[in-house]
Design an enzyme around this catalytic site. Sequence first.
Site, PDB file in Angstrom:
ATOM      1  N   ASP A 156       0.855  -1.169   0.000  1.00 36.42           N
ATOM      2  CA  ASP A 156       0.000   0.000   0.000  1.00 36.42           C
ATOM      3  C   ASP A 156       0.909   1.243   0.000  1.00 36.42           C
ATOM      4  O   ASP A 156       2.105   1.142   0.321  1.00 36.42           O
ATOM      5  CB  ASP A 156      -0.893  -0.048   1.253  1.00 36.42           C
ATOM      6  CG  ASP A 156      -1.652   1.242   1.459  1.00 36.42           C
ATOM      7  OD1 ASP A 156      -2.349   1.678   0.526  1.00 36.42           O
ATOM      8  OD2 ASP A 156      -1.532   1.839   2.557  1.00 36.42           O
ATOM      9  N   ASP A 213      -0.112   5.167   0.857  1.00 37.76           N
ATOM     10  CA  ASP A 213      -0.291   6.174   1.916  1.00 37.76           C
ATOM     11  C   ASP A 213      -0.460   5.495   3.280  1.00 37.76           C
ATOM     12  O   ASP A 213      -1.308   4.620   3.449  1.00 37.76           O
ATOM     13  CB  ASP A 213      -1.515   7.032   1.620  1.00 37.76           C
ATOM     14  CG  ASP A 213      -1.332   7.859   0.365  1.00 37.76           C
ATOM     15  OD1 ASP A 213      -0.939   9.028   0.493  1.00 37.76           O
ATOM     16  OD2 ASP A 213      -1.540   7.317  -0.739  1.00 37.76           O
ATOM     17  N   ASP A 229      -2.154  -0.394   5.843  1.00 43.76           N
ATOM     18  CA  ASP A 229      -2.408   0.277   7.128  1.00 43.76           C
ATOM     19  C   ASP A 229      -3.881   0.536   7.422  1.00 43.76           C
ATOM     20  O   ASP A 229      -4.224   0.973   8.517  1.00 43.76           O
ATOM     21  CB  ASP A 229      -1.706   1.636   7.144  1.00 43.76           C
ATOM     22  CG  ASP A 229      -2.377   2.639   6.222  1.00 43.76           C
ATOM     23  OD1 ASP A 229      -2.497   2.317   5.019  1.00 43.76           O
ATOM     24  OD2 ASP A 229      -2.815   3.703   6.687  1.00 43.76           O
TER      25      ASP A 229
HETATM   26 MG   LIG Z   1      -2.918   3.267   3.223  1.00 46.95          MG
END
Ligand SMILES: [Mg+2]
Length: 248
Positions: A16, A18, A193
């Site tokens: 991923d 960000d 995240d």
């Molecule tokens: Mg992310």
Amino acid sequence: MLLGLPTSDRWTVFLDVDGTLLDIAPTPHAVRVPEGLVATLTRLRESLDDALAFVSGRSLDEIDQLFTPLRTAVAAEHGAIVRLPDGRMEETDVTVPAEWRAALADLAQEHRGVLIEEKRHSIAVHFRLAPEAEPIVRHAVDALVADAADRFDVLPARMAFEIRGRGVSKAAAVRRLMQADPFAGRLPLYIGDDVTDEPAIAAARELGGLGLHVGRDFGGEPANVRSWIGTLIDQELTEAPPHRPENG
Ligand SMILES: [Mg+2]
């Protein structure tokens, strides 16, 4: 600190962007790519024989710009657009209607700090700069999708809601890429995240690989992810990430 991971030089790495590779910024356009990261990712990709993919809610163009000159496999817009390792593109045929985009643009005009992120197939409404607007944004996106719930759903992300085509997910994108050469036959390592990453983390585990979460496994710090992936270059993946509980 060995985890008892399957020992394999045949891993494929899904990252991923960000909150995983890059620190979260006040707005999506304000993110910074730390010096040396593109070089690290390029070397990691070479050591994996090109089996590296970014999996992000961002548009494909943004991802390419962030990591230029690196070009690799990408699942953009949460998987609505998949660029396969050989460069071929696969896209969903479901796209958020223009009227909905206009309605949400009006909403952003009316509420200071609410930001629209336009993508080819989806639209994200961010309220990180106006947390008090969350219920208003939620109501607006729910109302738009209500009459088309067979084709669209609302994705809750970090300080944003996103309208996307039903069936589009990071997990589906990971499964798709795992069928493509050079991913096929390898073990997936996924790091993310966000709530949108959880199904992809689960998918990586179901496929016999490893699904890691920045909050749970890296102390919530993208900097720890960045340094850990650097250690994977030319290594067999047997070392635990730095913050993973030894018995966790
Ligand atoms: Mg992310």
